[in-house]
Design a protein around this motif. Structure first.
Motif, short mmCIF file in Angstrom:
data_model
loop_
_atom_site.label_atom_id
_atom_site.label_comp_id
_atom_site.label_asym_id
_atom_site.label_seq_id
_atom_site.Cartn_x
_atom_site.Cartn_y
_atom_site.Cartn_z
N VAL A 37 30.47 40.67 36.62
CA VAL A 37 31.60 40.83 35.75
C VAL A 37 32.31 39.82 35.09
CG1 VAL A 37 33.90 41.87 35.88
CG2 VAL A 37 32.08 42.88 37.60
N LEU A 41 32.82 37.08 40.29
CA LEU A 41 33.05 38.60 40.69
C LEU A 41 31.82 39.45 40.37
CD1 LEU A 41 36.86 38.88 39.93
CD2 LEU A 41 35.79 38.24 42.32
N TYR A 42 31.47 40.38 40.92
CA TYR A 42 30.36 41.31 41.07
C TYR A 42 30.84 42.87 41.41
CZ TYR A 42 27.75 36.92 40.28
OH TYR A 42 27.21 35.75 39.86
N TYR A 43 30.23 43.76 40.67
CA TYR A 43 30.05 45.03 41.28
C TYR A 43 28.73 45.28 41.93
CZ TYR A 43 34.32 46.37 38.81
OH TYR A 43 35.74 46.53 38.31
N THR A 56 33.42 45.72 45.30
CA THR A 56 33.67 44.23 44.58
C THR A 56 33.50 43.12 45.32
OG1 THR A 56 35.84 45.38 43.16
CG2 THR A 56 35.40 43.04 43.15
N ARG A 58 32.50 39.08 45.78
CA ARG A 58 32.54 37.62 45.43
C ARG A 58 31.51 36.76 45.72
NH1 ARG A 58 37.29 35.68 47.03
NH2 ARG A 58 38.37 35.96 45.26
N GLU A 76 36.67 48.21 48.03
CA GLU A 76 35.82 49.18 47.98
C GLU A 76 36.46 50.43 47.22
OE1 GLU A 76 33.19 52.67 50.63
OE2 GLU A 76 34.52 51.21 51.61
N TRP A 90 28.11 46.41 34.26
CA TRP A 90 29.59 46.19 33.78
C TRP A 90 29.46 46.36 32.33
CZ3 TRP A 90 34.34 47.16 34.14
CH2 TRP A 90 35.19 46.11 33.57
N PRO A 112 36.24 52.04 36.69
CA PRO A 112 36.41 51.56 38.20
C PRO A 112 37.85 51.48 38.97
CG PRO A 112 35.96 49.62 36.48
CD PRO A 112 36.02 50.93 35.72
#
Length: 343
Positions: A37, A41-43, A56, A58, A76, A90, A112
């Motif tokens: 993201v 930060l990542y999904y 989500t 880190r 979540e 993303w 999201p």
């Protein structure tokens, strides 16, 4: 296509880290897709029937070495009406995520924050002939946001697809073409799958099919484990210059192992020169169909870590690029992040 200016560009393993094994008191497994993201930060999405879970994360990446140093879950969410989510990207321009669902072979966009569906892709009808648990595992969005890729895990076959309803997968629609792309992977031969490209003119425009090409996976290298040995495409990754990388995942019993399966992952660079555009074809087995060429850029036996998802991470201090892989921790497999450096 090439990996940039240098034909000797490679992916180098630089260090991974463990992921949490529980979340809010529940076992955490099935993380099969990963999307960067911003910053750390990542999904991530889950493929174990958890009703559209979107996590989500880190993930710390050492900007000097490229190694993944730590991973924690921050939140979540839920993507409404989804079940078997295999990959996520993303879409920064539109502020939404795109996900592929293996249970019905769909690609859809969601907000999201609310979990509401906001758009979907008109997927070519050939992909409706997916065999159970061999549909879309992969999704890639090229930086810039105007090009997206996907691929089925193993060969499409309308007749074999009829058996998927007993597993609660979507039934074969009456208008599904009579596609037969050959067998699933065996020890003697790989499986023929379809790399599908989509393009759009802007972040709010619809995705349009823009080419499709045959890709042949590696054969199964080890002995079968019950009926679950397999070798197929688990993800694709599109670089800034348009280069496409394909992640293949194999599960089998390696010679010398005590009847326990292990995993192997390989990443190939795709060369489309001379390959046949297979859009509209009902079979990939005809000798006139020329698959793409592939060159291995990374390969490793990964033990009990089943790497299913990948994404570009942050740029590193030396100008190289971080690539992160996520392992699906289902059925006792390892929960891990593996970091590679793209040189």
């Amino acid at each position: 296509m090439s990996l940039g200016a240098s034909p000797a560009a490679t992916l180098e393993e630089v260090g991974g880290c463990a992921m949490p094994i529980t979340w809010k008191g529940r076992p955490l497994g099935g993380l099969s897709g990963l999307a960067h993201v911003v910053g750390d930060l990542y999904y991530a999405v889950r493929d174990d029937g958890s009703h559209g879970a979107l996590f989500t994360l880190r993930i710390g990446v050492d900007r000097a070495t490229g190694a993944a140093t730590n991973c924690e879950i921050l939140a979540e969410g839920r993507l409404k009406g989804r079940d078997d989510l295999e990959d996520v990207v993303w879409d920064a321009a539109a502020k939404r995520v795109w996900v592929c669902d293996e249970r019905d072979g769909s690609i859809r966009a969601f907000d999201p924050g609310t979990g509401d569906e906001t758009a979907r892709v008109d997927v070519p009808k050939a992909f409706d002939a997916f065999v159970f648990n061999r549909s879309f595992e992969s999704l890639a969005l090229r930086p810039g946001g105007l090009e997206m890729w996907t691929c089925n895990e193993e060969a499409l076959n309308r007749r074999a697809a009829k058996g998927r309803t007993k597993h609660r997968a979507a039934p074969v629609a009456p208008d599904t073409p009579d596609v037969d792309d050959g067998p699933l992977s065996t020890r003697e031969q790989g499986s023929r799958v379809r790399l599908q490209k989509f393009t759009r003119t802007g972040p709010d425009a619809a995705w349009t099919p823009a080419g499709q090409w045959a890709y042949v996976t590696d054969p199964i290298g080890g002995a079968p484990f019950l009926d679950k040995a397999r070798s197929g495409v688990s993800d694709v990754l599109c670089l800034d210059d348009g280069t496409l990388l394909v992640l293949e995942r194999e599960m089998s019993i390696r010679k010398g192992d005590l009847l326990l399966p292990s995993f192997r992952c390989r990443i190939y660079e795709v060369d489309f020169a001379g390959a046949t555009d297979t859009s509209g074809l009902l079979s990939l087995t005809d000798p006139s169909v020329h698959p793409v060429k592939k060159t291995r850029r990374f390969g490793a036996r990964t033990g009990f870590a089943m790497y299913e998802g990948s994404c570009l991470g942050p740029e590193l201090a030396d100008g190289s690029r971080s690539v992160l892989l996520v392992a699906d921790g289902d059925d006792g497999a390892a929960n891990r992040i593996l970091a590679l450096k793209l040189r």
